[in-house]
Design a protein around this motif. Structure first.
Motif, PDB file in Angstrom:
ATOM      1  N   GLN A   1      35.249  34.310  54.786  1.00 31.45           N
ATOM      2  CA  GLN A   1      35.861  35.624  54.896  1.00 31.45           C
ATOM      3  C   GLN A   1      37.013  35.595  55.881  1.00 31.45           C
TER       4      GLN A   1
ATOM      5  N   THR B   1      37.811  32.739  43.589  1.00 31.54           N
ATOM      6  CA  THR B   1      37.490  33.830  44.509  1.00 31.54           C
ATOM      7  C   THR B   1      38.610  34.849  44.544  1.00 31.54           C
TER       8      THR B   1
ATOM      9  N   TYR C   1      39.648  39.056  46.030  1.00 27.18           N
ATOM     10  CA  TYR C   1      39.351  39.997  47.113  1.00 27.18           C
ATOM     11  C   TYR C   1      40.092  41.323  46.887  1.00 27.18           C
ATOM     12  N   TRP C   2      39.536  42.364  47.497  1.00 25.00           N
ATOM     13  CA  TRP C   2      40.273  43.609  47.692  1.00 25.00           C
ATOM     14  C   TRP C   2      40.329  43.907  49.178  1.00 25.00           C
ATOM     15  N   TYR C   3      41.547  44.271  49.642  1.00 29.33           N
ATOM     16  CA  TYR C   3      41.776  44.677  51.018  1.00 29.33           C
ATOM     17  C   TYR C   3      42.386  46.071  51.028  1.00 29.33           C
TER      18      TYR C   3
ATOM     19  N   ILE D   1      39.164  43.758  54.893  1.00 32.55           N
ATOM     20  CA  ILE D   1      38.571  43.357  53.624  1.00 32.55           C
ATOM     21  C   ILE D   1      37.574  44.414  53.152  1.00 32.55           C
TER      22      ILE D   1
ATOM     23  N   SER E   1      34.683  40.913  48.017  1.00 32.24           N
ATOM     24  CA  SER E   1      35.083  39.600  47.542  1.00 32.24           C
ATOM     25  C   SER E   1      34.164  39.182  46.402  1.00 32.24           C
TER      26      SER E   1
ATOM     27  N   ASN F   1      33.201  35.823  43.834  1.00 33.06           N
ATOM     28  CA  ASN F   1      33.345  34.410  43.534  1.00 33.06           C
ATOM     29  C   ASN F   1      32.725  34.158  42.167  1.00 33.06           C
TER      30      ASN F   1
ATOM     31  N   CYS G   1      45.140  43.176  46.425  1.00 31.62           N
ATOM     32  CA  CYS G   1      44.261  42.215  45.796  1.00 31.62           C
ATOM     33  C   CYS G   1      44.721  40.828  46.246  1.00 31.62           C
TER      34      CYS G   1
ATOM     35  N   SER H   1      43.665  36.318  45.863  1.00 30.79           N
ATOM     36  CA  SER H   1      42.781  35.276  45.335  1.00 30.79           C
ATOM     37  C   SER H   1      42.949  34.040  46.210  1.00 30.79           C
TER      38      SER H   1
ATOM     39  N   GLN I   1      44.870  32.332  51.076  1.00 30.09           N
ATOM     40  CA  GLN I   1      44.852  33.485  50.179  1.00 30.09           C
ATOM     41  C   GLN I   1      46.243  33.833  49.671  1.00 30.09           C
TER      42      GLN I   1
END
Lengths: 112, 109
Positions: free
Chosen positions: A99, B31, B33-35, B45, B48, B50, B91, B93, B98
């Protein structure tokens, strides 16, 4: 509590000088640390990654150091240019899910 | 050749509405993600995934629900929008570092 602090919200320097940005953290044990650049209206862009067993990394005019004893990373831009003006974010990578936890960023302005 | 794309880029809507933001990546990453980035530019964050499986679910209201139909897509659905949801949503990945999308600027009136 866990904290990531970047030295100042805004930093102004003269073109040609070296910009030094600081990232301090408490109560984290990061596997590694990353620096990103964010321009207005855009998403962050990856710049450099440094692992916990590395002291220093370089890429062109950029240099990152990582001191796990001091819990600090320094990000240097040498021979700075107005085009380097942006917000710079440090991010710690922790946990098995890798993370990313971001600092609040430092807005760098390089004055011509 | 956009690596991570989001739609829409701007979203202006009334309180109480339901809206979705779509994200697609063509990098072959497992993987995503949204932030959320608030008005003070703090990037936090939210979720996430995967391989289509939820692995990070930060303290986010239940009104936010991510959905990953396949590895290349991670959509964000928001129910009953509130004023405080106004922010920029990114978003991303990754494999190790990242890659972020351009962001969706959400304004709730």
């Amino acid at each position: 509590s866990q904290k990531i602090e970047q030295n100042s919200e805004a930093l102004n320097i003269q073109e040609g000088k070296t910009a030094t940005l600081t990232c301090n953290y408490t109560n984290y044990s990061p596997a590694y640390l990353q620096w990103y650049r964010q321009d207005p209206g855009r998403g962050p862009v990856f710049l450099l990654l440094i692992r916990e067993n590395e002291k220093e990394k370089r890429k062109e005019r950029l240099k990152v150091t990582f001191d796990t004893t001091l819990k600090q990373s320094l990000f240097h831009i040498t021979a700075s240019q107005p085009a380097d003006s942006a917000t710079y974010l440090c991010a710690l990578v922790t946990g098995s899910a890798r993370q990313l936890t971001f600092g609040s960023g430092t807005q760098l302005t390089v004055l011509p | 050749d956009t690596a991570v794309s989001q739609t829409p880029k701007y979203l202006v809507t009334q309180m109480g509405n339901d809206k979705s933001i779509k994200c697609e990546q063509n990098l072959g990453h497992d993987t995503m993600y949204w932030y959320k980035q608030d008005s003070k530019k703090f990037l936090k964050i939210m979720f996430s995934y995967n391989n289509k499986e939820l692995i990070i679910n930060e303290t986010v209201p239940n009104r936010f629900s991510p959905k990953s139909p396949d590895k290349a897509h991670l959509n964000l659905h928001i129910n009953s929008l509130e004023l405080g949801d106004s922010a920029v949503y990114f978003c991303a990945s990754s494999r190790e570092t990242q890659y972020f999308g351009p962001g969706t600027r959400l304004l709730v009136l």
